[in-house]
Write a protein that holds these residues in place. Structure first.
Motif, short mmCIF file in Angstrom:
data_model
loop_
_atom_site.label_atom_id
_atom_site.label_comp_id
_atom_site.label_asym_id
_atom_site.label_seq_id
_atom_site.Cartn_x
_atom_site.Cartn_y
_atom_site.Cartn_z
N MET A 192 11.01 31.16 44.54
CA MET A 192 10.76 29.71 44.60
C MET A 192 9.55 29.41 45.51
O MET A 192 8.67 28.64 45.14
CB MET A 192 11.97 29.00 45.20
CG MET A 192 13.12 28.84 44.26
SD MET A 192 14.37 27.93 45.18
CE MET A 192 15.72 28.03 44.05
N PHE B 197 25.90 27.32 52.69
CA PHE B 197 24.76 27.91 53.41
C PHE B 197 24.87 27.57 54.89
O PHE B 197 25.31 26.48 55.25
CB PHE B 197 23.44 27.36 52.88
CG PHE B 197 23.11 27.82 51.49
CD1 PHE B 197 22.44 29.00 51.27
CD2 PHE B 197 23.50 27.07 50.39
CE1 PHE B 197 22.15 29.43 49.99
CE2 PHE B 197 23.22 27.47 49.10
CZ PHE B 197 22.54 28.67 48.90
N ILE C 156 15.58 35.14 45.21
CA ILE C 156 15.49 33.85 44.50
C ILE C 156 14.67 32.88 45.33
O ILE C 156 13.77 32.19 44.82
CB ILE C 156 16.89 33.27 44.23
CG1 ILE C 156 17.67 34.20 43.31
CG2 ILE C 156 16.79 31.88 43.61
CD1 ILE C 156 19.03 33.66 42.93
N PHE C 157 14.96 32.82 46.64
CA PHE C 157 14.20 31.91 47.50
C PHE C 157 12.73 32.33 47.60
O PHE C 157 11.83 31.49 47.63
CB PHE C 157 14.83 31.85 48.89
CG PHE C 157 16.14 31.11 48.90
CD1 PHE C 157 16.17 29.74 48.75
CD2 PHE C 157 17.33 31.78 49.03
CE1 PHE C 157 17.37 29.05 48.73
CE2 PHE C 157 18.54 31.11 49.01
CZ PHE C 157 18.56 29.73 48.87
N PRO D 155 26.66 31.60 49.82
CA PRO D 155 27.76 31.98 48.91
C PRO D 155 27.72 33.47 48.52
O PRO D 155 28.75 34.07 48.24
CB PRO D 155 27.50 31.10 47.68
CG PRO D 155 26.79 29.90 48.22
CD PRO D 155 25.96 30.40 49.34
N LEU D 156 26.54 34.04 48.46
CA LEU D 156 26.39 35.50 48.33
C LEU D 156 25.68 35.97 49.59
O LEU D 156 25.06 35.15 50.29
CB LEU D 156 25.54 35.84 47.11
CG LEU D 156 26.16 35.59 45.73
CD1 LEU D 156 25.15 35.85 44.63
CD2 LEU D 156 27.38 36.46 45.52
N ALA E 64 24.34 43.45 44.13
CA ALA E 64 25.37 42.68 44.85
C ALA E 64 26.71 42.79 44.12
O ALA E 64 27.76 42.94 44.76
CB ALA E 64 24.94 41.22 44.95
N LEU F 186 20.70 41.20 42.48
CA LEU F 186 22.00 40.56 42.26
C LEU F 186 22.96 41.49 41.52
O LEU F 186 24.18 41.44 41.72
CB LEU F 186 21.82 39.24 41.53
CG LEU F 186 21.26 38.15 42.46
CD1 LEU F 186 20.86 36.93 41.70
CD2 LEU F 186 22.24 37.77 43.55
N TYR G 19 27.07 23.26 51.63
CA TYR G 19 27.20 23.94 50.33
C TYR G 19 27.32 25.47 50.46
O TYR G 19 26.80 26.22 49.64
CB TYR G 19 26.02 23.60 49.41
CG TYR G 19 25.85 22.12 49.18
CD1 TYR G 19 26.71 21.43 48.33
CD2 TYR G 19 24.87 21.41 49.86
CE1 TYR G 19 26.56 20.06 48.14
CE2 TYR G 19 24.73 20.05 49.67
CZ TYR G 19 25.58 19.37 48.81
OH TYR G 19 25.44 18.03 48.62
#
Lengths: 472, 253
Positions: free
Chosen positions: A145, A77, A141-142, A132-133, A183, A180, A75
């Protein structure tokens, strides 16, 4: 012979460890001790592997050939072991292994299985080389989480005030839009290279995002609170996992995007927030009467000093930051070892129940005190050499910085001096049990580790040099 | 049908009255400090914001529908914990000051957003959408700052993520990012839901093997809710009944 890429091999092993812990849950202490020892060995083995050799590496006793330079994922990654993320992966594995071993020492008050899951998640993020970025910009984000999942081991089986652990999610969650947005601005730079404002905006937004991730005062709230109310090992691992990865992300961002240093005011922001953090850590430590919270403020003070040194982003400050952080890991885990024993013996950590605890549990008390004092750079503790070098470096730039650090370190030490008076005063609770042999073994091991690093700080020179080389 | 909701009338969704309506809906949790209004208003804001980004900024309709589905699930997760803790806690715990004072704070925040909005640059957004997103973020931060309970902390975090997800979907319409933010939203709801149960000090702790995931010792003694449909039906009925009787029942949240 099965050929495996390193990420697949690592995650398969971690899965096997999780299954083994589950299957051996009737003998949970042995399961934790064995899996902790295995993870520590895995970390040491990985540290000694030469990464620059792309050939297949045979895994002893197993029909497996390991491709260290190969990656895997899907995906968009890609996870891969590289020289730059190797020290971070090793640190995370050692932290995880030590945490599991400490969980074997006493009733940990949390589920090590969940800690294993969190540690695996952090390791995965450290191994991420493509996404993807840009991975650095997806990291918040990770982190959000993983911090959210970390709340479960930090709060598990414990009732009461729960808003404070929730605050631990705030820094990464607040950082997500800033990073982001940066980014998006960075994607615009090649489209309009003449417009310098786009690069400046990108740099400022990234700097704000990273600053939020680093969680200086006033975003520090969760740290002392976790140390006060959560099981010490869970609190230590939650904080150290997060900070290890955040420091790596900051270094990666500074290396990948030089405009961060050139076009933003991150140096100024880090300097000011670093000073406020270390001063607040010192002041609050002098005033607190709870040993867990005191430990949390000592950690906060130490983190402020790391932020202050980080602000320079130059060749001179980098070894200081890395050595301070390495010593922080040792001191924090040693303090957690002692505090876990004290918590288990007294049932809570109220001052009334701790009166004279040092006479019944001397080794645990000393491990806690030496570990915590190391976070303030007290002489003859693990943290002293790092703090001393930092003070010298700061004094060369501006003596006032060194004076502020010295005064706030003194303030932390004052807080612990009060605690020593309570710990070694007259024993109030004569029903307090004596120290258990397994607790003595772990506490003495922690004290010996602290003493050996205090006497011979050059023991850490090799790992620090290798980490520096990897990050360059 | 779903496509019709999310894609019809770009002019309608990007008009000022709709933005004001969404802004007002978002401020309901802070003004009334009541979960029975907070959860539906959160869903309403998500529906509106999803329609704005779909109709006015061309995000294809499955994504806003997914955003809405994720938030609905997150609200149900929170509701599940609320249903299990209905007998504890006093209603106004964590409520900051009086209704009028909170209105005053909101008024000042609105003025700030109105004034500062023109100086803040959020790329690709028109003025009205920019002010709406800023307003949602400010509301989330205000709620976080004022609350002392996990429930409203969770509602604030979800509101923050609604705004962030909508804005980032405009900037990066990348499926991976949208899915990651959705997962984050669900994790936040799960954590808050769990902490909401742990906030209950009426539970007693019991020793259990540390390897077994007994997240909350004693939780088995609580009211058992076994089926998803039961959660949904019972939840909606409970919400409606307690909304009707909220004045008469001093223990209402």
């Amino acid at each position: 012979m099965i050929q495996l890429a390193f990420p697949s091999f690592l995650f398969s092993l971690l899965l096997l460890v999780a299954i083994a812990i589950y299957l051996l849950r009737r003998w949970e202490r042995w399961a934790f001790a064995l899996s902790g020892g295995f993870l520590n060995l895995l970390g040491v083995w990985l540290w000694r592997l030469p990464l620059d050799e792309p050939s297949l590496t045979r895994v002893a006793y197993l029909p497996i050939a390991l491709r260290l330079d190969a990656g895997g994922g899907g995906y968009g990654f890609r996870l891969q072991l590289t020289p730059s993320n190797e020290p971070v992966v090793v640190t995370l594995l050692l932290l995880l292994g030590t945490g599991m071993m400490l969980a074997a020492m006493a009733n940990p008050g949390f589920s090590p299985g969940l800690v294993l899951l969190v540690g695996t998640g952090y390791t995965g993020v450290a191994l991420m080389v493509a996404a993807p970025l840009p991975p650095v910009l997806l990291a918040p984000i990770f982190l959000a989480m993983l911090m959210t999942i970390s709340l479960f081991p930090a709060q598990i089986g414990r009732l009461g005030n729960v808003l404070d652990p929730l605050r631990a999610i705030l820094p990464p969650l607040l950082a997500v839009p800033f990073v982001l947005l940066a980014a998006w601005h960075m994607e615009q730079i090649p489209l309009n290279p003449q417009d310098t404002s786009v690069a400046a905006d990108a740099a400022d937004l990234l700097a704000v995002g990273l600053l939020l991730l680093l969680a200086p005062v006033p975003l520090h709230g969760a740290q002392p609170q976790l140390c006060e109310s959560s099981p010490p090992i869970a609190a230590a691992l939650t904080i150290l996992f997060y900070q290890t990865l955040v420091l790596y992300v900051v270094y990666l961002a500074a290396t990948t995007y030089p405009l961060l240093r050139d076009s933003s005011s991150i140096n100024l922001w880090l300097t000011s927030t670093g000073i406020i953090t270390l001063v607040w850590g010192g002041l609050a430590a002098a005033g607190t009467g709870h040993p867990g919270r005191l430990w949390g403020y000592a950690m906060l003070h130490d983190w402020g000093l790391i932020l202050l040194l980080l602000s320079a982003f130059d060749e001179r400050s980098r070894p200081l930051v890395i050595s301070l952080f390495a010593l922080r890991l040792v001191s924090t885990l040693a303090a957690a070892t002692g505090l876990t024993q004290l918590r288990q013996a007294t049932g809570d950590l109220n001052l009334e129940s701790l009166q004279g605890v040092g006479t019944r549990l001397p080794w645990s008390t000393i491990a806690f005190l030496l570990g915590s004092l190391g976070l303030a750079g007290f002489p003859l503790t693990a943290g002293f050499s790092g703090h001393w070098s930092a003070l010298q470096a700061l004094a060369e730039v501006d003596w006032r910085f060194a004076a502020i650090v010295l005064i706030s370190s003194g303030s932390v030490i004052f807080g612990f001096a009060r605690m020593v008076g309570i710990f070694f005063g007259g024993l109030d609770n004569h029903l307090l049990p004596k120290e258990r042999p397994v607790g003595v073994v772990f506490s003495v091991a922690a004290i010996l580790l602290i003493a050996s690093i205090a006497i011979a700080p050059q023991l850490l020179e090799g790992p620090i040099a290798k980490t520096l080389f990897a990050l360059d | 049908m779903v496509a019709l909701i999310f894609q019809s009338g770009a002019d309608f969704w990007s008009s000022l009255p709709i933005d004001i309506l969404l802004g007002l809906a978002a401020s309901l949790p802070l003004v009334f400090w009541d979960w029975r209004l907070a959860l539906p208003s959160l869903l309403l804001v998500q529906l509106g914001v999803g329609s704005v980004v779909s109709a006015a900024y061309g995000l294809s309709w499955p994504w806003p529908a997914l955003h809405f589905g994720v938030l609905l699930l997150a609200c149900l997760i929170l509701l599940l914990s609320i249903l299990q803790t209905d007998d504890v806690r006093v209603d106004h715990r964590g409520q900051f000051s009086s209704f009028l004072f909170r209105l005053l704070v909101l008024g000042m925040a609105a003025l700030l957003v109105w004034q500062a909005g023109s100086n803040i640059s959020l790329p690709l957004l028109d003025d009205a959408a920019k002010r709406l997103f800023l307003w949602l973020m400010i509301l989330a931060i205000l709620t976080l700052g004022l609350t002392e309970t996990v429930l409203f902390g969770g509602i604030a975090l979800l509101l923050w993520l609604v705004a962030v997800q909508a804005f980032l979907s405009v900037l990066f319409p990348v499926p991976t990012l949208i899915i990651l933010l959705g997962i984050l939203q669900l994790l936040v709801a799960l954590a808050c839901s769990y902490l909401l149960l742990a906030e209950d000090d009426a539970l007693s702790s019991a020793l259990s093997p540390a390897t077994d995931l007994v997240l909350l010792p004693g939780a088995g003694r609580r009211r058992s809710i076994t089926a998803g449909a039961q959660v949904l039906c019972y939840g909606i009925a409970y919400w409606f009944s307690s909304l009707l009787h909220r004045r008469q029942w001093p223990g209402a949240r």
